[in-house]
Design a protein around this motif. Structure first.
Motif, PDB file in Angstrom:
ATOM      1  N   SER A   1      71.107  23.120  32.517  1.00 18.88           N
ATOM      2  CA  SER A   1      69.985  23.204  31.592  1.00 18.88           C
ATOM      3  C   SER A   1      69.715  24.671  31.291  1.00 18.88           C
ATOM      4  O   SER A   1      69.865  25.537  32.155  1.00 18.88           O
ATOM      5  CB  SER A   1      68.737  22.564  32.206  1.00 18.88           C
ATOM      6  OG  SER A   1      67.583  22.956  31.491  1.00 18.88           O
ATOM      7  N   TRP A   2      69.290  24.930  30.075  1.00 19.53           N
ATOM      8  CA  TRP A   2      68.990  26.313  29.669  1.00 19.53           C
ATOM      9  C   TRP A   2      67.913  26.928  30.567  1.00 19.53           C
ATOM     10  O   TRP A   2      67.857  28.138  30.739  1.00 19.53           O
ATOM     11  CB  TRP A   2      68.532  26.334  28.204  1.00 19.53           C
ATOM     12  CG  TRP A   2      67.293  25.502  27.960  1.00 19.53           C
ATOM     13  CD1 TRP A   2      67.235  24.150  27.773  1.00 19.53           C
ATOM     14  CD2 TRP A   2      65.943  25.971  27.904  1.00 19.53           C
ATOM     15  NE1 TRP A   2      65.930  23.738  27.600  1.00 19.53           N
ATOM     16  CE2 TRP A   2      65.118  24.832  27.659  1.00 19.53           C
ATOM     17  CE3 TRP A   2      65.349  27.212  28.016  1.00 19.53           C
ATOM     18  CZ2 TRP A   2      63.735  24.932  27.550  1.00 19.53           C
ATOM     19  CZ3 TRP A   2      63.963  27.309  27.891  1.00 19.53           C
ATOM     20  CH2 TRP A   2      63.178  26.183  27.661  1.00 19.53           C
ATOM     21  N   ALA A   3      67.066  26.074  31.159  1.00 18.61           N
ATOM     22  CA  ALA A   3      65.995  26.591  32.012  1.00 18.61           C
ATOM     23  C   ALA A   3      66.493  26.956  33.412  1.00 18.61           C
ATOM     24  O   ALA A   3      65.817  27.678  34.140  1.00 18.61           O
ATOM     25  CB  ALA A   3      64.873  25.557  32.112  1.00 18.61           C
TER      26      ALA A   3
ATOM     27  N   SER B   1      74.964  27.122  29.439  1.00 21.82           N
ATOM     28  CA  SER B   1      73.675  26.437  29.332  1.00 21.82           C
ATOM     29  C   SER B   1      73.652  25.592  28.070  1.00 21.82           C
ATOM     30  O   SER B   1      74.298  25.930  27.075  1.00 21.82           O
ATOM     31  CB  SER B   1      72.526  27.446  29.306  1.00 21.82           C
ATOM     32  OG  SER B   1      72.497  28.142  28.084  1.00 21.82           O
TER      33      SER B   1
ATOM     34  N   ARG C   1      70.831  22.551  26.005  1.00 27.50           N
ATOM     35  CA  ARG C   1      69.525  21.898  26.025  1.00 27.50           C
ATOM     36  C   ARG C   1      69.640  20.394  26.292  1.00 27.50           C
ATOM     37  O   ARG C   1      68.665  19.756  26.645  1.00 27.50           O
ATOM     38  CB  ARG C   1      68.792  22.161  24.711  1.00 27.50           C
ATOM     39  CG  ARG C   1      68.469  23.642  24.567  1.00 27.50           C
ATOM     40  CD  ARG C   1      67.624  23.967  23.350  1.00 27.50           C
ATOM     41  NE  ARG C   1      67.364  25.412  23.325  1.00 27.50           N
ATOM     42  CZ  ARG C   1      66.333  26.003  23.912  1.00 27.50           C
ATOM     43  NH1 ARG C   1      65.446  25.275  24.563  1.00 27.50           N
ATOM     44  NH2 ARG C   1      66.168  27.298  23.850  1.00 27.50           N
TER      45      ARG C   1
ATOM     46  N   GLY D   1      68.667  19.661  29.802  1.00 29.89           N
ATOM     47  CA  GLY D   1      67.223  19.822  29.946  1.00 29.89           C
ATOM     48  C   GLY D   1      66.492  18.602  29.422  1.00 29.89           C
ATOM     49  O   GLY D   1      65.504  18.145  30.022  1.00 29.89           O
ATOM     50  N   LYS D   2      66.981  18.052  28.313  1.00 28.09           N
ATOM     51  CA  LYS D   2      66.351  16.849  27.751  1.00 28.09           C
ATOM     52  C   LYS D   2      66.446  15.676  28.718  1.00 28.09           C
ATOM     53  O   LYS D   2      65.479  14.942  28.925  1.00 28.09           O
ATOM     54  CB  LYS D   2      67.032  16.468  26.424  1.00 28.09           C
ATOM     55  CG  LYS D   2      66.724  17.410  25.283  1.00 28.09           C
ATOM     56  CD  LYS D   2      67.205  16.868  23.958  1.00 28.09           C
ATOM     57  CE  LYS D   2      68.686  16.893  23.800  1.00 28.09           C
ATOM     58  NZ  LYS D   2      69.138  16.467  22.467  1.00 28.09           N
TER      59      LYS D   2
ATOM     60  N   ASP E   1      64.196  16.317  31.844  1.00 29.31           N
ATOM     61  CA  ASP E   1      62.776  16.217  31.517  1.00 29.31           C
ATOM     62  C   ASP E   1      62.389  14.792  31.139  1.00 29.31           C
ATOM     63  O   ASP E   1      61.282  14.341  31.458  1.00 29.31           O
ATOM     64  CB  ASP E   1      62.429  17.166  30.372  1.00 29.31           C
ATOM     65  CG  ASP E   1      62.457  18.626  30.807  1.00 29.31           C
ATOM     66  OD1 ASP E   1      62.654  18.878  32.013  1.00 29.31           O
ATOM     67  OD2 ASP E   1      62.290  19.507  29.951  1.00 29.31           O
TER      68      ASP E   1
ATOM     69  N   ALA F   1      60.880  14.624  25.446  1.00 27.45           N
ATOM     70  CA  ALA F   1      61.720  15.591  26.170  1.00 27.45           C
ATOM     71  C   ALA F   1      62.588  16.392  25.193  1.00 27.45           C
ATOM     72  O   ALA F   1      62.814  17.593  25.394  1.00 27.45           O
ATOM     73  CB  ALA F   1      62.593  14.868  27.184  1.00 27.45           C
ATOM     74  N   THR F   2      63.070  15.729  24.151  1.00 33.51           N
ATOM     75  CA  THR F   2      63.882  16.417  23.145  1.00 33.51           C
ATOM     76  C   THR F   2      63.067  17.485  22.435  1.00 33.51           C
ATOM     77  O   THR F   2      63.522  18.624  22.255  1.00 33.51           O
ATOM     78  CB  THR F   2      64.427  15.398  22.123  1.00 33.51           C
ATOM     79  OG1 THR F   2      65.241  14.427  22.809  1.00 33.51           O
ATOM     80  CG2 THR F   2      65.262  16.074  21.066  1.00 33.51           C
TER      81      THR F   2
ATOM     82  N   ASN G   1      60.454  18.995  23.587  1.00 33.20           N
ATOM     83  CA  ASN G   1      60.102  20.056  24.538  1.00 33.20           C
ATOM     84  C   ASN G   1      61.267  20.970  24.872  1.00 33.20           C
ATOM     85  O   ASN G   1      61.068  22.073  25.391  1.00 33.20           O
ATOM     86  CB  ASN G   1      59.541  19.447  25.822  1.00 33.20           C
ATOM     87  CG  ASN G   1      58.138  18.906  25.629  1.00 33.20           C
ATOM     88  OD1 ASN G   1      57.438  19.305  24.709  1.00 33.20           O
ATOM     89  ND2 ASN G   1      57.726  17.998  26.489  1.00 33.20           N
ATOM     90  N   ASN G   2      62.478  20.531  24.590  1.00 32.88           N
ATOM     91  CA  ASN G   2      63.653  21.359  24.859  1.00 32.88           C
ATOM     92  C   ASN G   2      64.220  21.981  23.584  1.00 32.88           C
ATOM     93  O   ASN G   2      65.398  22.341  23.529  1.00 32.88           O
ATOM     94  CB  ASN G   2      64.727  20.538  25.583  1.00 32.88           C
ATOM     95  CG  ASN G   2      64.439  20.404  27.062  1.00 32.88           C
ATOM     96  OD1 ASN G   2      64.819  21.255  27.858  1.00 32.88           O
ATOM     97  ND2 ASN G   2      63.731  19.344  27.442  1.00 32.88           N
TER      98      ASN G   2
END
Length: 992
Positions: free
Chosen positions: A355-357, A485, A487, A490-491, A494, A709-710, A712-713
């Protein structure tokens, strides 16, 4: 004698390509020179690799400068000295506050040369010399140093080849200084004398000072540099445990420990595969490579990070058992030896997506855990359009003229002299390195210190980065670890958390239960009907259409589609052929039987990287090692290399010897050449498909949570607006931000989706933090007054919240709230409230009735969010009279239609003749997709004019169950004037 040679890696200073420098030196009879780029070692290893071909012995060093001011040249006497030079240079590149001193630090195995005309000292140490230029000779005659000729050498800078190159150099210096060429001071540029001249001419210039000639030759002769480019063994960290025997025992143990998790009941085929792979990994020296990847991912799992391991390494069952990848190579019949065999010198590719985070923490862990670690650079080069802009500024052209030149909207012969120069020199510097960037994910973990090979610089993120790129790294046997990374992960991560808080009664989701997902009927339905907006890798218009054409509803079909969609397969014409053979079995009979035998699973069509190796090996008679070289060469990195060209020649000669028709051989080669550099390895596609299935599962069962989630990412292929629309299409109640319900990110309560405060343009992060901190400490706000009392905020920030209706819980009109806010809030706001003993008495203002409309709200939303939360069709000046809907287009195949659509995205491409055409994606009034094709004449006559609703006229086409409109005419429909600023006396004003 040549102790100061520069290439164009002396960024925005030098003009010579490394290969050109070597060729010129050879032509002039030069047998040795020192490569000393300015504060840079990017070209060093490439020069060493290529030099023997030109009969040249290179010496390596660095020209240390502050800006254009030369301080000294430092040469490496040997490899240890080169490491010292790199470390010393890196100390300045890591700390921008440090200036390079006038005297160099004394370092082992190095030689320092100071420019004669700038040297202020009186004494030189044994390793130090003064460099004398041709222009210094008269001054030297009257200098005390004329009596100490043993400390003098020739300092002739090689900067350019021709007058044109010197002009290019001056333009680069003007670009670097961001100034007009006419204003460039002489101190910021080199000398016109810095031209490569033949040894005889240089010796003639110093004929009165033969000692300098001899000193220079002796100094060059005392330096040697040697690097092994055979790549027989990798130069990565050789042992994970510092003991290679212990490494192998650990790898073996981890492999068999992983059996219970991956294969509860392993058969003999699995055991046999494990033994074979372990033997090859050991023999090729790749044990530590596997273990280092395992360690990185073990740490990731301990932190709860989601990741996807892909690349050719997914062909390995060892990688699967070590949980480096989640692709079962036995199930997919992935051949390990296709990518790791006894002929292959480089390890397999493990592209690890996080994830990018999470990626920065993973990178930090790698740098702390492993010695000799660095990121890899990329050379960001001058692109033509950017060069035109830079040179236009240097020549002082007006912006309008620069814009015209950048667009290519001109006839060269009609341009004035300055504009012609801009175009001419933009062509020259196109492809020159401009500055060093960071590779998307490449990390080196070396056995030796990184400075043994290169200097490093320190980008803003704070990780040391090499000055050479991945191609040079591989040349020297350093193979990168790809820590990437995206997204999509991340999606997924999350979304699982959002489901947990929005459906607390449900059991935890096992997002890694891929086997169950593959059989899920809801997921199959989404794939078949291409209803995958937001889902990893399968949501783009092109992929959506491909899924429909292939009627994919299974894992293996999706694996193939993930590679078929790649540019090379499509551009070669083989994507269409694959679709035909996939859908119509009779078509497979037309395929060449040799190719079908080689690639039965893909009906004789090259789809994966492995197919290139198979065809080169079985059809072209190349060894596996040669076939792999061919595959890698097709990526473009090695296409011009001599070894690649030899393999290409051998392919054709082998086919001719076997009696294969020349036309067939040429066609097979065309197919290889067209896509080999773009196609995925099958394991790579399979890894992508795993992530696609995870996102498809969430979309199938929890579409609202997944869309949250999409959003937010940062979305995915499309803008945030489409994911908000998709949530609405699945029954979500979309609500603008609220100071009592919203957070920085978007949240969902059952079916109510509150957009995040962070989506509001110009709302500062510190304002969001204050609101959330106060709400958490003391509860929700009950009025505007209550909010103003508790949250320090400027009137500008408060206006954003009021205009987006974030105080709608007060049930007061936002126009009234805006008036009230202006009366109660100062423009200047303190960071924290100053405590007062008494509260000021509240004063109620009598305000007139100030209603606002839904249309005004929509324009506020467009301003603050970038899109309206109402149907955009409601903003048309005249209601749409188009009754045709996207779902009915299939009834009009071959007919001309008129339909209105809201623009979602466009894709620009070029025809074989280089003309621009477009593909468009729109939404109809019901929110369904309309796909359009705009061929060059129509694209030029009816261009896209930004976001909005377009009236589309065209012919309905159907291919493999996919509906498109071939556009013949298109216009953007006018919308109402912004009612917030409208003149109520003139209702006919419009916005186009």
């Amino acid at each position: 004698m040549y102790l100061n040679s520069l290439t164009y890696y002396s960024l925005r200073y030098g003009t010579l390509k490394p290969k050109r420098l070597l060729k010129l030196a050879q032509q002039h009879g030069i047998t040795a020179f020192a490569l000393t780029d300015i504060n840079n070692t990017s070209a060093c290893l490439d020069i060493v690799r290529m030099a023997p071909k030109y009969g040249i012995r290179p010496v390596l060093g660095v020209d240390f400068r502050n800006g254009a001011q030369q301080q000294f040249i430092m040469l490496a006497k040997n490899n240890k000295g080169f490491q010292q030079v790199n470390s010393y240079l890196s100390s300045f590149l890591h700390d921008s506050t440090l200036e390079i001193p006038s005297r160099a630090k004394k370092l082992p195995d190095t030689i320092v040369i100071y420019p004669f005309n700038g040297f202020k000292g009186t004494e030189l140490q044994s390793h130090e010399y003064l460099g004398v230029r041709i222009g210094d000779l008269n001054r030297l005659k009257f200098s005390k140093w004329n009596e100490r000729k043993e400390k003098l050498v020739i300092l002739h800078t090689i900067l350019y080849e021709t007058k044109r190159d010197f002009n290019t150099h001056r333009l680069l210096r003007a670009i670097d200084n961001n100034m007009l060429l006419s204003k460039l001071p002489k101190s910021e540029e080199g000398s016109e004398a810095d031209q490569l001249i033949a040894p005889k001419a240089l010796e003639a210039a110093f004929a009165d000072f033969p000692a300098l000639i001899e000193n220079s030759k002796r100094l060059l002769a005392s330096c040697t540099i040697d690097f092994d480019f055979s790549k027989e063994t990798p130069n990565n960290q050789k042992a994970y445990t510092r003991n290679e025997a212990l490494d192998y025992r650990l790898l073996e143990k981890l492999t068999y420990d992983g059996l219970a998790y991956r294969f509860p009941d392993p058969d003999e085929a699995i055991h046999s595969r494990i033994k074979k792979e372990l033997n090859i990994i050991k023999e090729k020296g790749f044990v530590s490579y596997f273990l280092i990847n395992w360690k990185i991912l073990k740490y990731a799992r301990s932190k709860g990070y989601f990741y996807v391991g892909r690349g050719s390494g997914a062909n390995s069952v060892i990688a699967y058992l070590l949980r480096i990848t989640d692709v079962d190579p036995i199930e997919l019949d992935l051949y390990f030896e296709r990518f790791i065999n006894l002929y292959r010198k480089n390890p397999p590719d493990f592209d690890i997506d996080f994830s990018w985070a999470d990626r920065d923490d993973i990178t930090q862990f790698i740098f702390k855990r492993f010695r000799n670690t660095a990121l890899i650079t990329v050379y960001n080069t001058f692109k033509y359009k950017a060069s035109v802009r830079e040179l236009g500024k240097v020549f002082g052209l007006p912006k309008s003229e620069i814009d015209r030149l950048s667009r290519g909207d001109y006839t060269l012969s009609a341009l004035d002299a300055l504009s012609q120069l801009v175009v001419k020199y933009a062509t020259y510097i196109q492809g020159y390195p401009n500055y060093l960037g960071i590779h998307a994910g490449g990390i080196l973990i070396s056995e030796r210190p990184i400075h043994y090979y290169t200097a490093t610089f320190m980008p803003p993120k704070g990780f040391a980065t090499t000055q050479f790129d991945m191609v040079v790294a591989e040349d020297i046997g350093l193979y990168k670890f790809d820590i990437l990374s995206q997204r999509g992960l991340g999606k997924i991560k999350d979304a699982v958390e959002v489901v947990k808080y929005n459906h607390p009664q449900l059991p935890p989701i096992d997002i890694h239960d891929i086997k169950r997902f593959k059989e899920d009927e809801r997921i199959k339905d989404l794939l078949r009907n291409a209803k995958a907006i937001g889902c990893f890798y399968v949501e783009s218009p092109a992929m959506r259409m491909l899924l429909k054409k292939l009627q994919v509803d299974n894992y293996l079909g999706l694996v193939a589609a993930s590679s078929v969609i790649r540019p090379g397969v499509a551009n070669s014409g083989m994507m269409r052929e694959y679709i035909l053979r996939y859908r119509y079995p009779d078509r497979r009979k037309e395929a060449h039987p040799v190719l079908v035998d080689i690639m039965p699973e893909t009906y004789g069509v090259m789809v994966y990287q492995e197919d290139v190796i198979k065809v080169a090996h079985f059809f072209g008679g190349l060894t596996l090692g040669e076939a792999d070289m061919l595959r890698r060469g097709m990526s473009g990195k090695f296409r011009s290399r001599e070894e690649f060209l030899k393999v290409k020649s051998k392919f054709f000669s082998n086919c001719a010897k076997d009696g294969k028709p020349q036309d067939m051989t040429k066609e097979i080669w065309r197919q290889i050449e067209s896509f080999a550099g773009y196609a995925f390895a099958k394991g790579h596609s399979a890894s992508y498909a795993v992530e696609s299935y995870q996102s498809l599962f969430l979309k199938a069962y929890f579409p609202l949570e997944y869309m949250v989630a999409t959003i937010n990412n940062g979305g995915g292929f499309y803008r945030t607006e489409l994911y908000v629309h998709e949530a609405r299409m699945h029954g979500g109640n979309i609500l603008p931000p609220c100071v009592n319900q919203s957070y920085g990110l978007t949240v969902i309560y059952k079916k109510d989706i509150y957009l995040g405060l962070g989506l509001l343009h110009s709302l500062e992060s510190k304002t969001i933090q204050r609101i959330l901190k106060e709400r958490e400490a003391k509860g929700v706000f009950n009025s505007l007054d209550n909010f103003i009392e508790r949250v320090p905020i400027s009137i500008e920030q408060l206006m954003i919240l009021i205009k987006v209706n974030a105080f709608r819980f007060t049930q007061r009109n936002k126009r009234e709230l805006l008036w009230e806010a202006h009366m109660k809030v100062n423009k200047v706001t303190f960071e924290e409230f100053r405590p007062t003993l008494f509260k000021a008495e509240k004063k109620d203002y009598q305000l007139p009735n100030l209603p606002n409309t839904l249309q005004e709200d929509a324009f506020d939303q467009i301003e603050l969010l970038g899109f309206p939360l109402t149907n955009p069709f409601s903003l048309l000046l005249e209601p749409s009279n188009s009754t045709l809907k996207a779902r009915d287009l299939h009834h009009y195949t071959g007919k001309w239609v008129l339909i209105d659509g809201y623009l979602v995205t466009t894709k620009k491409t070029s025809t074989n003749k280089g003309k621009q055409m477009f593909f468009g994606t729109f939404l109809d009034q019901d929110g369904d997709f309309i796909d359009t094709v705009h061929f060059p004449p129509i694209a030029a006559k009816f261009p896209f004019r930004g976001k909005g609703i377009y009236r589309i006229q065209g012919k309905v086409l159907e291919e493999f169950d996919c509906i498109n409109i071939e556009v013949s005419k298109m216009e953007r429909l006018p919308i109402i004037e912004d009612p917030r600023y409208a003149d109520n006396t003139n209702k006919k004003k419009i916005i186009v």
